[in-house]
Design an enzyme around this catalytic site. Structure first.
Site, short mmCIF file in Angstrom:
data_model
loop_
_atom_site.label_atom_id
_atom_site.label_comp_id
_atom_site.label_asym_id
_atom_site.label_seq_id
_atom_site.Cartn_x
_atom_site.Cartn_y
_atom_site.Cartn_z
N ALA A 30 0.82 -1.20 0.00
CA ALA A 30 0.00 0.00 0.00
C ALA A 30 0.86 1.25 0.00
CB ALA A 30 -0.91 0.00 1.23
N VAL B 10 4.21 1.63 -0.90
CA VAL B 10 5.18 1.85 -1.99
C VAL B 10 4.45 2.35 -3.23
CG1 VAL B 10 6.71 0.68 -3.58
CG2 VAL B 10 6.83 0.17 -1.16
N ASP C 259 32.34 24.93 -26.52
CA ASP C 259 33.37 24.97 -27.54
C ASP C 259 33.00 26.10 -28.50
OD1 ASP C 259 35.53 24.11 -29.02
OD2 ASP C 259 34.25 22.93 -30.33
N GLU D 215 -4.34 4.65 0.67
CA GLU D 215 -4.15 3.22 0.45
C GLU D 215 -3.66 2.52 1.71
OE1 GLU D 215 -2.95 3.66 -4.26
OE2 GLU D 215 -1.44 3.15 -2.79
N GLU E 134 -2.42 2.19 -8.50
CA GLU E 134 -1.04 2.60 -8.73
C GLU E 134 -0.63 2.50 -10.19
OE1 GLU E 134 1.21 3.82 -6.84
OE2 GLU E 134 0.41 3.60 -4.82
#
Lengths: 286, 1017
Positions: free
Chosen positions: B329, B331, B375, B779, B804
């Site tokens: 939940a 992560v 350059d 969650e 998710e």
């Protein structure tokens, strides 16, 4: 200090940093905040969550206002009804040895205990007699107390436990009671009483040779329906069908499925094995 | 020839700079080794010795069999691409990040739980197996996705490599063959001609007017003559070695291959570049930083509730499953995919604007860049000599140097111009290649050296068709340019007269003149005119331009006969009439000055680092604004105040030009001091190693450094830089290999686009991450409440994975399309220490405020759905054990109805779905508020980001599909929910919108206040 060096901290450095983070004596900060800062932020969150909880409580309150205490808003999830048996101790296997009293006595006790509420005296005292074969519809105000129909234990005849105090267990002919789950307003069978039948669920059909059903032919009389809910229908007692397994193969596991039959009854859902049917195992030993 | 001679080529080889401390020292030692290895002596050997050394013949070349043997021994003659990480390791890395490891642990716990439950004979525990499979699938799929993105961007680069193999003309066994250049071996005899790429390091045996362009190796834009004589001890300086992959501009040469493949000089510099370690990109550091935090918090939460569950009295296995569920939940599974998609979207957008990004993370790096080391040749300038100024009629005229000839032209009515233009046209050996009539003049290919090309094109544009003019004045005789005379002359027939035209180094030209043409009148060349000439010459030379003088003389017919010995011509060429001076320069690209200015407004310092001469470098720096108007170098200050250079206070001089030689003599730390003291810096005549040192010094000062370059000599610096930007057209393969980004149109201005996009994506990633993190709280809370209050589970793991990885991905990606809130190009570059991607206010605001509101929304909807089905809130508390009892088939609800287990399970799925919908509804509000961090939504425009609107519609559609598609209940645990349950979370969504507007209002109204500090992320 370059970026490369940032990555090369030792554990000691890390621990030191952690310690300073937890309590920095120079700036008098704990977890990076001073007392005043902590006070402010905690106050902020206190107010924030109080308001939020208030809003939640208000929503709950409004929701509860809309609910009727007598009838649930929706009943489709709970219908059609599930089925349950008695005796129910801790599973759906009823196994005992006829010769060993201790193996069947718990079942008998459970039955007696369950049927106590169905004693004829109790029923006569609390409930009324109804007209059989008709739904017992009680109009009037929703909040009025509803009357319940008598379901006398004696109706179960051989399975009433009045004559045979052991419900046939002592003879290897066990009685099992079947009850339908209560659903408010549900009228099973749509005018025709719901019947019960039993068969061997898997295996030899001849393992189950005869079953007697009480009362009647193993039907739930219409007069016991509908149910009006636990607040108004206080004395409601679920009608029962007793199944008397008079001739079951001994000394083997006999899986039996008993199902309801009637209009609107669902008994073939794979995932739910207790919807309109019930599966239990009989194992009767000598 | 003007400028060219005024700067004697010093020892250009890598002068050893003082070694900096630590890692730098090791690198320097390695570089020194590299330098030593370059000490080949083949250029000093006489031809017979050379033949003996390589067992070959300078007449007949190698024998085929020997060549085949050597090819086998030395390998093909090509640069080995830098060794990449093996593909499986790359893929493995995608599967083994911090979050992924947590997911693996979670999956393992699921499997163990499944195994144990199965062992106990508990049926119906397949949920854990499904979840384990789902988790593994999530890790693998996101891993594949990340790998694919990486693979794709690597592929873009692979496509740059020349698909057509380069051909080389080789003489073997006396026969001239065309073979693939990669089959060349040491000792092969090869022929090169103008237009060829030198196929290997070659010792020149014979040459006819051969000139090569060494600019990719040394940064020198002048063509270099190649001849058989050894002219210098250093192999890099001597004229008789031509280097692998340099261009042969004109002439022909035959040479002996002395080095092939990685053993060539270019190969060594390229491998030096691959030895320089790559810095982690700032965005990678940021992402790592917050992934660590999230992983840490996930474990912390999981462990805490594991302990809580154990204390409450759950069995060990159950507590482990709780731990797993909390990890799942908490992560943000979809976050890394979101970040990757956002970055690749920006990469795509950049690619459309001609910036191709090799490493996705480099997209953002330009946004954090605080110093650009650029350059000069080819990046700031057009890399083509162009006529910039003319001096005639005692007046300096400015020519149009724009790439597309869109600038102003000068007055061409004077008689003098007629003469000058004729000399320019006729005294020129360059010519257009055939068949280019329809090509714009500036783009036509020319045979001839750079200055002649410039003059030819100039004449074609200003006067008209050159070939026609040359046809009218057929050439009778000519003397080509040589370094002794320093002029070239030719005689042309012009009806009954002959016209002698001469051009060359101005002082040499003037020597031969006796008159000067002013406004069509030939006037005697007296002291006054000489002074005017000197003034103009010095003026033009001071602008870093290469100046040529032009003169002419009418001769009677027959003065010079056709086929006259060229050596006799100078005798005729006296008493000429001076026509004018033409000054040429490699002009800055038109877009560069504005781009430099934009960089400055954006707080980015542009430093020029070039291999070219200081005066040219300074002139170009001034022209493009690297040295701004009014800024003085210490030399300028010294000249103005008439004091010696040592007495000048460095603080008075904003600008400074440092040459490679000065750099070589510096003590460590001095360079940093100089970089601090002078905001406007130009480094000239620098070696590849010195470029590296400059980049490292800037990095030591805490800057995030971008380096732009095209040559092989730039590649170590490109690699060392936080972001190396190579030129796509002019860039060498080595530079492209070392770079993180490639500008397809070689246009410095594209860098500004890169900066802008980089800053935008940083801001938008912040918003995206804030959006993604928010929903982790709604969650997570269902589990916490489930464990502590024992309510039936409000939200399942599978549902969480759907949020998710399915519904919320689109809105979070759509935030990448959000436009900037303010003019990001007027802000300073972000401070990598202070301005983090994910900071404390962002996390606190997302988690504890918006996330909390969302949780309340979810629980409100959950309790409503339960109560309307018969389960009142108070009954739910503590209900869990009986609710989850699989034998309990007659559980009573608040009304006395009895539920079977399966009926309860579907009710639970209904709760999942309702909670899911609540989160979705709140996330719509969330994505809207994340559009801005400071501005009001109304200021930003609610629907201006169409992609976001589409994403919201899409999100809702997926939500509907999941809810109402038949079969979902048993596959993914989604139930069709009642219509009104969609609306229950809406007040909370509204609250989110209103609350965030209040927050933004406070932040805008009271900058610096407590509110701003705590709530602005």
């Amino acid at each position: 200090e370059t970026k490369a060096e940032m990555g090369n901290k030792t554990w000691a450095d890390l621990a030191g940093e952690m310690k300073t983070f937890l309590w920095n004596p120079e700036e008098r900060t704990c977890l990076g905040r001073t007392a005043k800062s902590w006070g402010l932020i905690l106050l902020f969150y206190f107010i924030f969550y109080t308001c939020l909880a208030g809003m939640f409580a208000f929503c709950m309150y409004v929701m509860l206002l809309t609910l009727s205490p007598y009838t649930p808003t929706y009943r489709d999830r709970v219908a059609p009804p599930g089925v349950m048996i008695r005796p129910y101790l801790n599973g759906f296997t009823i196994a005992f040895n006829v010769s060993k009293r201790s193996t069947w006595q718990p079942y008998v006790d459970s039955m007696h205990h369950f049927l106590a509420a169905y004693d004829d005296k109790v029923q006569e005292e609390k409930n009324i007699e109804c007209i059989s074969g008709k739904y017992f519809i009680q109009g009037g105000n929703e909040s009025e107390e509803k009357k319940a129909c008598q379901f006398k234990r004696s109706l179960l005849q051989n399975c009433s436990g009045i004559e045979d105090q052991t419900f046939g267990y002592s003879r290897g002919q066990p009685c099992i009671l079947l009850k339908m789950n209560r659903i408010i307003g549900y009228r099973p069978g749509a005018g025709v009483p719901v019947g019960v039948d039993c068969k061997v669920q898997k295996g030899n059909e001849s393992d189950l040779r005869s079953v007697d059903f009480y009362p009647g032919n193993g039907t739930f009389d219409l007069m016991y329906y509908p149910y009006y809910g636990k607040i108004t229908h206080v004395n409601y007692t679920s009608p029962l069908v007793a199944m008397h397994f008079t001739d079951v193969k001994r000394n083997s596991l006999v899986p039996i499925q008993c199902s309801l039959h009637g209009k609107g009854i669902v008994n073939d859902v794979n995932s739910d094995r207790f919807l309109g049917r019930i599966i239990f195992t009989l194992s009767i030993g000598k | 020839m003007g400028k060219e001679e005024s700067y004697e080529l010093g020892p250009r080889g890598p002068a050893a700079p003082k070694a900096p401390k630590g890692r730098g020292r090791r690198k320097q030692e390695r570089l020194e080794d590299m330098k030593k290895e370059m000490d080949v002596d083949d250029h000093k050997l006489e031809l017979p010795d050379l033949e003996a050394k390589y067992c070959t013949s300078i007449a007949k070349g190698l024998v085929g069999a020997v060549a085949a043997e050597r090819l086998l021994r030395d390998g093909p003659n090509e640069l080995r691409p830098p060794r990449g990480t093996p593909e499986c390791v790359k893929f493995g890395r995608q599967l083994a990040g911090g979050l992924q490891c947590l997911m693996w642990v979670a999956a393992a716990i699921c499997l163990i739980a499944y195994g144990v439950q199965e062992g106990q004979g508990d049926r119906g525990s397949a949920d854990n197996l499904y979840l384990a499979i789902a988790l593994i699938a999530v890790v693998v799929v996101t891993g594949c996705f990340g790998y694919y993105q990486e693979f794709k961007s690597t592929n873009i680069i692979a496509s740059f490599k020349n698909l057509v193999p380069q051909q080389a003309t080789v003489i073997r066994e006396g026969d001239k063959l065309q073979i693939n250049a990669n089959e060349l071996v040491v000792g092969d005899l090869v022929e090169i001609k103008g237009g060829d790429r030198v196929p290997a390091d070659i010792r020149i045996i014979s040459a006819q007017g051969c000139k090569v362009d060494n600019s990719s190796l040394t940064g020198e834009s002048e063509p270099q003559t190649r001849s058989p004589e050894c002219t210098h001890d250093s192999p890099l300086e001597t004229r008789n070695i031509a280097f692998f992959s340099t261009m042969c501009l004109e002439g022909t040469a035959t040479g002996l291959v002395i080095n092939t493949g990685d053993r060539t000089i270019i190969g060594r510099i390229a491998s030096l570049a691959s030895g320089v370690e790559n810095e982690k990109t700032p965005i990678a550091i940021e992402i790592e930083h917050f992934v660590d935090i999230i992983a840490g918090l996930a474990i912390f939460f999981g462990a805490t509730f594991f302990v809580v569950a154990m204390v409450i009295g759950y069995p060990f296995l159950r507590a482990m499953v709780f731990f797993m569920a909390i990890v799942v939940a908490y992560v943000p599974e979809g976050l890394l995919a979101t970040v990757t998609v956002c970055l690749s979207l920006t990469a795509k957008r950049l690619a459309r604007k001609n910036c191709v990004v090799k490493n996705l993370e480099a997209v953002e790096t330009l946004g954090s860049t605080s110093v650009i080391c650029s350059d000069k040749t080819g990046t700031l300038t057009q890399n083509r000599m162009t006529v910039a100024h003319l001096w005639f009629d005692n007046q300096i005229h400015t020519a149009d140097t724009t790439e597309d000839q869109s600038g102003q032209s000068f007055d061409q009515s004077s008689e003098t111009w007629t003469l000058l233009s004729r000399v320019v046209t006729l005294c020129n050996r360059a010519q257009f290649k055939a068949g280019q009539e329809n090509v714009p003049v500036a783009k036509r290919e020319v045979i001839g050296d750079a200055s002649e090309t410039a003059l030819l094109k100039f004449a074609e544009v200003t006067v008209g068709t050159v070939s026609e003019a040359r046809g009218r004045f057929p050439k009778v005789a000519e003397l080509p340019f040589n370094s002794t005379n320093k002029f070239q002359l030719s005689v042309h027939a012009a009806g009954d007269r002959q016209l002698l035209v001469l051009k060359g180094a101005p002082e040499r030209v003037l020597e031969r003149c006796s008159t000067v043409m002013i406004k069509g009148q030939e006037l005697p060349l007296d002291a006054q005119w000489r002074e005017a000439f000197e003034g103009a010459y010095a003026d033009l030379g001071g602008r870093g331009e290469r100046v040529l003088g032009f003169c002419a003389r009418w001769l009677p017919a027959g003065t010079v006969a056709a086929g006259t010995d060229p050596e006799a011509l100078p005798e005729v060429a006296v008493g000429l009439c001076f026509a004018g001076l033409v000054a040429m320069i490699d002009p800055p690209r038109a877009t560069v000055p504005r781009a430099v200015l934009k960089c400055r407004t954006a707080g980015i310092r542009v430093i020029m680092v070039t291999g070219d001469h200081p005066i040219t470098a300074k002139a170009i720096a001034a022209a493009v604004g690297i040295i701004s108007e009014g800024s003085e170098t210490p030399e300028d200050v010294a000249a103005r105040l008439r004091v010696p250079l040592e007495q000048v206070d460095p603080r008075q001089a904003r600008a400074r030009v440092v040459t490679g030689a000065e750099l070589a003599g510096m003590e460590p730390g001095v360079l940093e001091g100089i970089l601090r003291a002078h905001p406007e810096m130009v480094f000239a005549r620098t070696s590849p190693q010195q470029k590296l040192v400059i980049v490292e010094s800037c990095q030591r000062l805490g800057a995030i450094v971008a380096v732009t370059g095209d040559g092989v000599n730039d590649s170590p610096a490109l690699k060392r830089a936080d972001i190396g930007v190579a030129m796509g057209i002019a860039g060498s393969d080595a530079a492209k290999n070392a770079a993180d980004m490639i500008l397809l149109d070689d246009n410095f201005a594209s860098i500004v686009t890169g900066v802008e996009q980089g800053r935008l994506i940083f801001d938008n990633l912040k918003k995206s991450i804030a959006y993604t993190l928010t929903k982790n709280i709604p969650e997570l809370t269902p589990y916490l409440i489930y464990i502590t209050a024992s309510v039936p589970l409000p939200l399942g793991c599978i549902t969480i994975l759907f949020i998710e990885l399915c519904t919320d991905i689109f809105p979070s990606v759509s935030l990448a399309y959000e436009r900037a809130e303010s003019d990001i190009m007027h802000l300073k570059p972000r401070n990598p220490r202070r301005d983090r991607l994910v900071n404390e206010p962002l996390a606190a605001y997302s988690y504890f405020q918006i996330g909390a509101i969302q949780s309340f929304a979810g629980f409100t909807d959950y309790f409503v759905a339960m109560a309307q089905e018969g389960w009142w809130p108070l009954l739910c508390l503590g209900l869990r054990p009986r609710w989850e009892d699989t034998h309990e088939q007659e559980l009573q609800d608040s009304y006395g109805q009895q539920w079977t287990f399966e009926q309860r399970r579907y009710q639970q799925y209904t709760c999942y779905t309702v909670f899911f919908i609540s989160i979705e509804m709140c996330q719509i509000a969330d994505v809207l508020i994340r559009k801005t961090r400071r501005l009001s939504l109304l200021q930003q425009g609610l629907f201006r980001n169409h992609i976001l609107v589409i994403a919201i519609v899409f999100q809702v559609s997926i939500g509907c599909f999941l809810c109402y598609c038949p079969g979902m209940p048993n596959i993914f645990n989604f139930m069709p929910i009642r219509f009104q349950w969609w609306f229950v979370p809406m007040p909370f969504g509204l609250l989110i919108l209103i609350y965030d507007e209040i927050r933004k209002l406070g932040v805008r109204r009271h900058p610096g206040s407590w509110w701003d500090r705590e709530l602005y992320y």
